[in-house]
Design an enzyme around this catalytic site. Structure first.
Site, PDB file in Angstrom:
ATOM      1  CE  LYS A 114       8.485   0.646   2.424  1.00 29.12           C
ATOM      2  NZ  LYS A 114       9.065   1.986   2.561  1.00 29.12           N
ATOM      3  CE  LYS A 197      -1.206   3.970   3.398  1.00 29.50           C
ATOM      4  NZ  LYS A 197      -0.011   4.151   4.190  1.00 29.50           N
ATOM      5  CE  LYS A 200       5.620   5.962  -6.239  1.00 33.55           C
ATOM      6  NZ  LYS A 200       6.686   6.436  -7.042  1.00 33.55           N
TER       7      LYS A 200
END
Ligand code: TRP
Length: 343
Positions: A114, A197, A200
Site C-alpha cells: 500500500k 483481484k 472496486k
C-alpha cells in the site's frame, strides 16, 4: 464458547468479491454456530488510514451495514456495529502499540504494497493498521476470525501481540487467535483479467459484479467476461485437497475464476461443477452463472436499495450493536488495565 470477530472496511459499491469472500461466510457462521457470539464490525477507523471524504464515509458505512443485513446477518443474533462507536478499540490499540515491535510491523507485506515508494508520506495509521486490527479482535477476547487469505499475516501479528502481552505480564489472559479461511471463492478475481483481484477501484466496471447491479447489467458483464479458447476442463484439474490446482489457476485463470464463482454462488461443489461442464463451451457456464447471480445477488441488492431509504433503522442497528459490544469490551479493558498496573 467461540467468539467470532470480523471487520469489513466501509466501501461503497460492494461487489461479489466482498460478498463471497466475507459476508456470505459471516451469515453461515451466525447460523451454524448458535452458541457463539459473532461480532461483525464496520471498521471506519481503519478506513481513515487513507483519506476519506466525510460525506462519502457516512454513506459507505450505511451501505455496508445494509449489505450485511440484506445478505442475512441478523442484528438480533449477531452484534453489528461500527468501530469508531466503541472507543475501546482505539484505547487498546495504544496499549498494543507499546507491545508490538517495530520489526514486526516492518515485515507486513500489505503495508509495503500500500505504501509503495511513498513510505515517507503515508499516514502513521497505515503503518500501525495491524495493531488496531489486533485490538479489534482481542478487545472481545475473540478466538476465531473469518478473513480472506490476504489477512493471514495480520492475524499472525495479532497472535504475536497476544502472546507477548501474556508473556510480559505473566498472565494467561488473551486467547490464541485462529483464522477461519473459507474455501472456494475467497479470492474472487477480475472478470477482465484473472490474475487481478476483483476490486472496486478497477477502472473497468465490467471487471466486477456489484451487489446493486441490474439484471441486464449482470447478464452483460458475464457475457463479456474474459475466457480462453479451450473448452471447460474436467475433474482432473483438482489437487489432492479437492481444490483447483495451482497449475491450472496459472494456466487458465479466467476459466478457474468463473467456475469458482459459479460454484460458490450456486453452492455446488467445484467437483460437481467441473463434472457438469466438462467439455462444454463457456457460453453454457456463463448462462448458468448469470442465472445464479440474478437469483442470489440481485435480491440482496434490491434489499440494500430499500434499506438505504431507512437510514434511521440502520443507525439504530449500529447504536444497539455498539452498546452490546461495549459491555463486553469494557469488562475486558478493566482487567487489562489492572494487569498493566493502571490505577
Ligand atoms: N483488515 C481487514 C480487511 O481489510 C479488516 C479488518 C479490520 C478486520 N479489523 C479486523 C478483519 C479484525 C478481521 C478482524 O479485510
Amino acid at each position: 464458547m467461540d467468539k467470532i470477530f470480523s471487520g469489513v472496511q466501509p466501501t461503497g459499491n460492494l461487489h461479489i468479491g466482498n460478498y463471497l469472500g466475507a459476508i456470505k461466510n459471516f451469515v453461515e457462521l451466525q447460523n451454524n454456530t448458535k452458541q457463539s457470539t459473532c461480532y461483525y464490525c464496520v471498521v471506519d477507523l481503519h478506513a481513515i488510514t487513507v483519506w476519506q471524504d466525510p460525506t462519502k464515509l457516512k454513506k459507505d458505512t450505511l451501505e455496508t451495514v445494509a449489505c450485511f443485513i440484506a445478505a442475512g446477518i441478523d442484528p438480533k443474533k449477531s452484534i453489528i456495529f461500527n468501530q469508531s462507536k466503541v472507543s475501546i478499540h482505539s484505547e487498546l490499540a495504544w496499549i498494543f502499540n507499546c507491545v508490538c515491535r517495530m520489526g514486526w510491523l516492518n515485515r507486513m507485506t500489505q503495508f509495503k504494497e500500500k505504501a509503495g515508494k511513498n513510505r515517507e508520506n503515508v499516514s502513521v495509521g497505515l503503518f500501525t493498521y495491524p495493531v488496531l486490527m489486533a485490538s479489534d479482535i482481542l478487545a472481545y477476547k475473540s478466538n476465531k476470525v473469518p478473513v480472506g487469505e490476504d489477512q493471514k499475516q495480520h492475524l499472525e501479528l495479532a497472535r504475536d501481540i497476544a502472546k507477548k502481552f501474556n508473556n510480559d505480564f505473566e498472565v494467561d489472559f488473551f486467547p490464541e487467535v485462529e483464522p477461519l479461511i473459507f474455501g472456494g471463492a475467497t479470492r474472487v478475481m477480475s472478470l477482465r483479467n484473472g490474475l487481478n483481484k476483483m476490486s472496486k477501484s478497477d477502472i473497468s466496471d465490467y471487471s466486477r459484479i456489484n451487489i446493486m447491479d441490474s439484471k441486464d447489467l449482470i447478464v452483460n458483464k458475464i457475457k463479456k467476461a474474459k475466457t480462453d479458447s479451450s473448452v471447460i476442463m474436467g475433474e482432473e484439474v483438482l489437487d489432492e485437497t479437492g481444490k483447483l490446482s495451482k497449475e491450472i489457476i496459472n494456466q487458465r485463470p479466467e476459466a478457474c475464476n468463473l467456475l469458482q464463482i459459479f460454484s460458490a454462488i450456486s453452492e455446488v461443489s467445484i467437483k460437481e461443477t467441473l463434472k457438469n461442464f466438462e467439455g462444454k463451451e463457456f457460453r453454457l457456464l456463463k448462462e448458468a452463472l448469470a442465472d445464479a447471480l440474478i437469483k442470489k445477488i440481485f435480491p440482496i441488492g434490491n434489499e440494500v436499495r430499500k434499506m438505504l431509504n431507512e437510514e434511521n433503522y440502520l443507525t439504530e442497528v449500529l447504536e444497539e450493536g455498539a452498546q452490546k459490544a461495549k459491555e463486553q469490551a469494557e469488562e475486558n479493558l478493566k482487567e487489562i488495565k489492572n494487569i498493566i498496573g493502571f490505577i
